[in-house]
Design a protein around this motif. Structure first.
Motif, PDB file in Angstrom:
ATOM      1  N   LYS A 475       0.811  -1.219   0.000  1.00 15.21           N
ATOM      2  CA  LYS A 475       0.000   0.000   0.000  1.00 15.21           C
ATOM      3  C   LYS A 475       0.850   1.278   0.000  1.00 15.21           C
ATOM      4  CE  LYS A 475      -4.266  -1.405  -0.069  1.00 15.21           C
ATOM      5  NZ  LYS A 475      -5.124  -1.057  -1.230  1.00 15.21           N
ATOM      6  N   SER A 476       2.050   1.195   0.545  1.00 18.22           N
ATOM      7  CA  SER A 476       2.821   2.425   0.756  1.00 18.22           C
ATOM      8  C   SER A 476       4.022   2.582  -0.159  1.00 18.22           C
ATOM      9  CB  SER A 476       3.303   2.492   2.210  1.00 18.22           C
ATOM     10  OG  SER A 476       4.150   1.386   2.499  1.00 18.22           O
ATOM     11  N   THR A 477       4.356   1.578  -0.959  1.00 20.32           N
ATOM     12  CA  THR A 477       5.521   1.681  -1.844  1.00 20.32           C
ATOM     13  C   THR A 477       5.168   1.186  -3.237  1.00 20.32           C
ATOM     14  OG1 THR A 477       6.404  -0.563  -1.504  1.00 20.32           O
ATOM     15  CG2 THR A 477       6.965   1.100   0.152  1.00 20.32           C
ATOM     16  N   PRO A 478       5.958   1.600  -4.236  1.00 20.46           N
ATOM     17  CA  PRO A 478       5.760   1.086  -5.597  1.00 20.46           C
ATOM     18  C   PRO A 478       6.631  -0.130  -5.880  1.00 20.46           C
ATOM     19  CG  PRO A 478       7.298   2.908  -5.656  1.00 20.46           C
ATOM     20  CD  PRO A 478       6.906   2.730  -4.209  1.00 20.46           C
ATOM     21  N   ASN A 479       7.239  -0.703  -4.840  1.00 23.91           N
ATOM     22  CA  ASN A 479       8.166  -1.825  -5.041  1.00 23.91           C
ATOM     23  C   ASN A 479       7.502  -2.988  -5.763  1.00 23.91           C
ATOM     24  OD1 ASN A 479       9.841  -0.247  -3.562  1.00 23.91           O
ATOM     25  ND2 ASN A 479       9.922  -1.581  -1.758  1.00 23.91           N
ATOM     26  N   LYS A 480       8.316  -3.703  -6.525  1.00 21.55           N
ATOM     27  CA  LYS A 480       7.810  -4.861  -7.245  1.00 21.55           C
ATOM     28  C   LYS A 480       7.556  -6.019  -6.276  1.00 21.55           C
ATOM     29  CE  LYS A 480      10.198  -3.580 -11.493  1.00 21.55           C
ATOM     30  NZ  LYS A 480      11.215  -3.952 -12.514  1.00 21.55           N
ATOM     31  N   MET A 481       6.768  -6.975  -6.763  1.00 16.92           N
ATOM     32  CA  MET A 481       6.371  -8.077  -5.895  1.00 16.92           C
ATOM     33  C   MET A 481       7.568  -8.860  -5.371  1.00 16.92           C
ATOM     34  SD  MET A 481       3.178  -7.670  -5.742  1.00 16.92           S
ATOM     35  CE  MET A 481       1.949  -6.759  -6.667  1.00 16.92           C
ATOM     36  N   PHE A 482       8.553  -9.146  -6.234  1.00 17.87           N
ATOM     37  CA  PHE A 482       9.693  -9.936  -5.786  1.00 17.87           C
ATOM     38  C   PHE A 482      10.520  -9.156  -4.768  1.00 17.87           C
ATOM     39  CE2 PHE A 482      11.775  -7.555  -9.184  1.00 17.87           C
ATOM     40  CZ  PHE A 482      13.042  -7.314  -8.677  1.00 17.87           C
ATOM     41  N   GLU A 483      10.533  -7.813  -4.874  1.00 14.70           N
ATOM     42  CA  GLU A 483      11.256  -7.000  -3.903  1.00 14.70           C
ATOM     43  C   GLU A 483      10.574  -7.048  -2.543  1.00 14.70           C
ATOM     44  OE1 GLU A 483      13.223  -3.482  -6.611  1.00 14.70           O
ATOM     45  OE2 GLU A 483      11.078  -3.343  -6.138  1.00 14.70           O
ATOM     46  N   ILE A 484       9.259  -6.960  -2.547  1.00 16.30           N
ATOM     47  CA  ILE A 484       8.512  -7.027  -1.285  1.00 16.30           C
ATOM     48  C   ILE A 484       8.654  -8.412  -0.655  1.00 16.30           C
ATOM     49  CG2 ILE A 484       6.186  -7.010  -0.297  1.00 16.30           C
ATOM     50  CD1 ILE A 484       5.511  -4.746  -2.217  1.00 16.30           C
ATOM     51  N   ALA A 485       8.590  -9.461  -1.481  1.00 16.05           N
ATOM     52  CA  ALA A 485       8.771 -10.819  -0.972  1.00 16.05           C
ATOM     53  C   ALA A 485      10.117 -10.946  -0.266  1.00 16.05           C
ATOM     54  CB  ALA A 485       8.666 -11.840  -2.103  1.00 16.05           C
ATOM     55  N   TYR A 486      11.145 -10.414  -0.894  1.00 18.00           N
ATOM     56  CA  TYR A 486      12.482 -10.477  -0.300  1.00 18.00           C
ATOM     57  C   TYR A 486      12.552  -9.652   0.988  1.00 18.00           C
ATOM     58  CZ  TYR A 486      17.552 -10.128   0.156  1.00 18.00           C
ATOM     59  OH  TYR A 486      18.831 -10.170   0.639  1.00 18.00           O
ATOM     60  N   ASP A 487      11.920  -8.477   0.977  1.00 19.04           N
ATOM     61  CA  ASP A 487      11.966  -7.590   2.144  1.00 19.04           C
ATOM     62  C   ASP A 487      11.316  -8.207   3.376  1.00 19.04           C
ATOM     63  OD1 ASP A 487      13.332  -5.642   0.788  1.00 19.04           O
ATOM     64  OD2 ASP A 487      11.565  -4.443   0.302  1.00 19.04           O
TER      65      ASP A 487
END
Length: 533
Positions: A475-487
């Motif tokens: 909701k708060s970032t434009p990060n890609k899905m794989f980046e969020i998964a890693y985070d």
């Protein structure tokens, strides 16, 4: 962790070795040292090390003499000898005496650590070989109940034995079997016949394994992929089987049943609970026989409202206690406490039921046997109605104290675990072992107390933390899905996406576009089991 002892007549060498190795980090315990072989022998008996490092040239008893004694008296201890270059012939003699290895002085910390790990691996291999040779179906099941084997090792042995032990849920029943006439042990043939009878204890959608664990003890381990099958069917079927076998073999069978567990190692916890349940059940059964005899003999029949007592145990307060006890015990005035045993059996029956229920409510890992025995001793001293009131007041205090101990005992540990997970959840290698090490308790114990205190497994909690953070990032970032998964601690984006949908009902993309879902509580540990096992 292997225990290591050093024997050398030079204190500088002993201190250097002790300080140059990070023993705990390397997986060892430094358990002591001695200045010569003679001084070492009593320490060896006391500490029972796995590995002994000894110098060759020492006064009173040298290293070769010590190695010879250890080889004969403690054959499981691996001996490493240290020698100078001019003592190589002594090292060769030591090898012939059966020592494991030798090193030349001066030895560096890296060389010593490498040698220790080499010997440690050999100890593991020998122990594994011995277990392989002696492992049977009965021993494997007994080790699972006793908490003496790791899950991975148990699965490996089970495959070798063609024993299908894997399942999502487990539950254990313990049966104490004794002869009717003298309450002693049955013959081996009778016990095996009863074991065959217990094998008929078939629960829908579940399987079971029965084995003999002692002269009077039989154990049945149930497994199923459906929780309800183990929750609803075991008790009534077990009661019917028990009754049939008692009548057929003229014996007394007392059954205890543990809680439902979701991990293979949970079999140990369920077994402990079943043993405690069986203990209380046996005392209750004996007490009911005595109560029935006392009722018939003294023509007294007083009924106590157990449900009312247990309700007050759960929600009552100290301020209300005295008034409740006087009202509850009013009918007990009719008992002649000095000459009659009826009151003892009546309140003892109530006490056992209260402890059984309290253990379930308060989710305590403590064995109640000692508390029950203390209360019974106090009850035997009751000689009047006033003593009866005092006993019931004390009983409430004991059980409420137990409740408070259970709720407060692990609060600090749980808080530390939650804080550590909040700080480390992005680490995709975060494991139960690492978390347990951080709070300095064993992984199996942490798994049990976390589930008891939180009402969910540690894996479920970790997954909820990760998914909630993923929802925030979506909701708060434009990060890609794989980046969020890693985070949030998932190295596999596809796995993360499937798990996210299972928890929220939406894919990450759907949630970002429109979702307001919350992660579900209490999902199956299988969803993230590979991360925290």
């Amino acid at each position: 962790m292997k225990k290591v002892m050093i024997v050398d007549d030079e204190i500088l060498i002993r201190e250097t070795i002790r300080r140059c190795v990070d023993w705990e980090k390397e997986g060892f315990i430094y358990c002591g040292d001695a200045s010569d072989g003679e001084m070492a022998l009593p320490l060896l008996e006391e500490q029972k090390p796995d590995i002994l490092i000894t110098d060759i040239k020492m006064p009173f008893m040298d290293g070769l003499e010590l190695a010879s004694v250890v080889n004969k008296q403690m054959p499981n201890v691996k001996v490493i000898v240290m020698s100078g270059h001019d003592e190589f012939r002594f090292a060769q003699a030591a090898i012939r005496l059966g020592v494991e290895d030798y090193c030349l002085k001066p030895v560096s910390s890296s060389e010593l650590v490498e040698l220790l790990h080499k010997v440690s691996r050999k100890i593991d291999e020998e122990q594994q070989s011995k277990r392989n040779q002696g492992m049977t179906k009965e021993k494997l099941l007994s080790d699972l109940c006793g908490g003496l084997i790791a899950a991975a090792e148990a699965i490996e042995f089970a495959e070798k034995l063609s024993l299908p032990i894997r399942a999502r849920f487990y539950r254990v029943a313990v049966l104490d079997v004794r002869a009717l006439n003298d309450a002693g042990a049955l013959s081996d043939e009778e016990l095996l016949a009863i074991q065959a009878g217990i094998d008929r204890w078939n629960v829908p959608a579940a399987e079971g394994f029965t084995f003999v664990r002692g002269r009077t003890e039989l154990v049945r381990i149930f497994k199923s992929n459906v929780a309800d099958s183990l929750s609803d069917s075991i008790e009534p079927i077990g009661a019917r089987i028990r009754s049939e076998l008692e009548e057929q073999y003229g014996c007394v069978i007392t059954v205890g049943i543990g809680s439902l567990q979701e991990r293979l190692q949970g079999i140990h916890f369920s077994y402990l609970e079943a043993t405690e349940d069986q203990y209380i059940t046996r005392l209750t059964r004996q007490n009911k026989i005595s109560l029935k005899e006392a009722t018939f003999r003294e023509k007294t029949d007083i009924l106590l409202d157990r449900a009312k007592f247990l309700d007050f145990l759960k929600i009552g307060t100290l301020a209300q206690r005295d008034g409740f006890v006087r009202e509850f015990a009013e009918d007990l005035r009719r008992i002649d406490w000095r000459s009659s045993s009826y009151g003892f059996y009546l309140l003892n029956d109530l006490t056992l039921e209260a402890f059984r229920v309290a253990k379930q409510w308060f989710r305590s890992p403590e064995d109640p046997a000692d508390r029950i025995e203390r209360m019974q001793q106090s009850l035997r001293r009751a000689a009047s109605w006033e003593d009866c009131l005092e006993y019931l007041n004390t009983l409430f205090l004991q059980l409420w104290q137990w409740r408070e101990e259970c709720s407060d005992k692990y609060g600090e540990v749980i808080d530390k675990v939650k804080a550590y997970i909040q700080d480390q959840f992005s680490n995709d290698q975060l494991s139960l072992k690492e978390i347990a090490s951080h709070v300095r308790i064993s992984p199996s114990h942490l798994s049990k107390i976390f589930s008891q205190e939180m009402g969910q497994t540690l894996t479920e909690y970790l997954t909820q933390v990760r998914i909630r953070r993923a929802m925030e990032l979506l909701k708060s970032t434009p990060n890609k899905m794989f980046e969020i998964a890693y985070d949030v601690g998932y190295g596999d984006p596809h796995y993360f996406s499937n798990l996210f949908k299972k928890m929220t009902g939406m894919t990450p993309k759907e949630y970002r576009n429109q979702g307001t879902a919350e992660p579900k509580a209490g999902h199956s540990e299988a969803t993230d089991d590979r991360r925290t096992n």
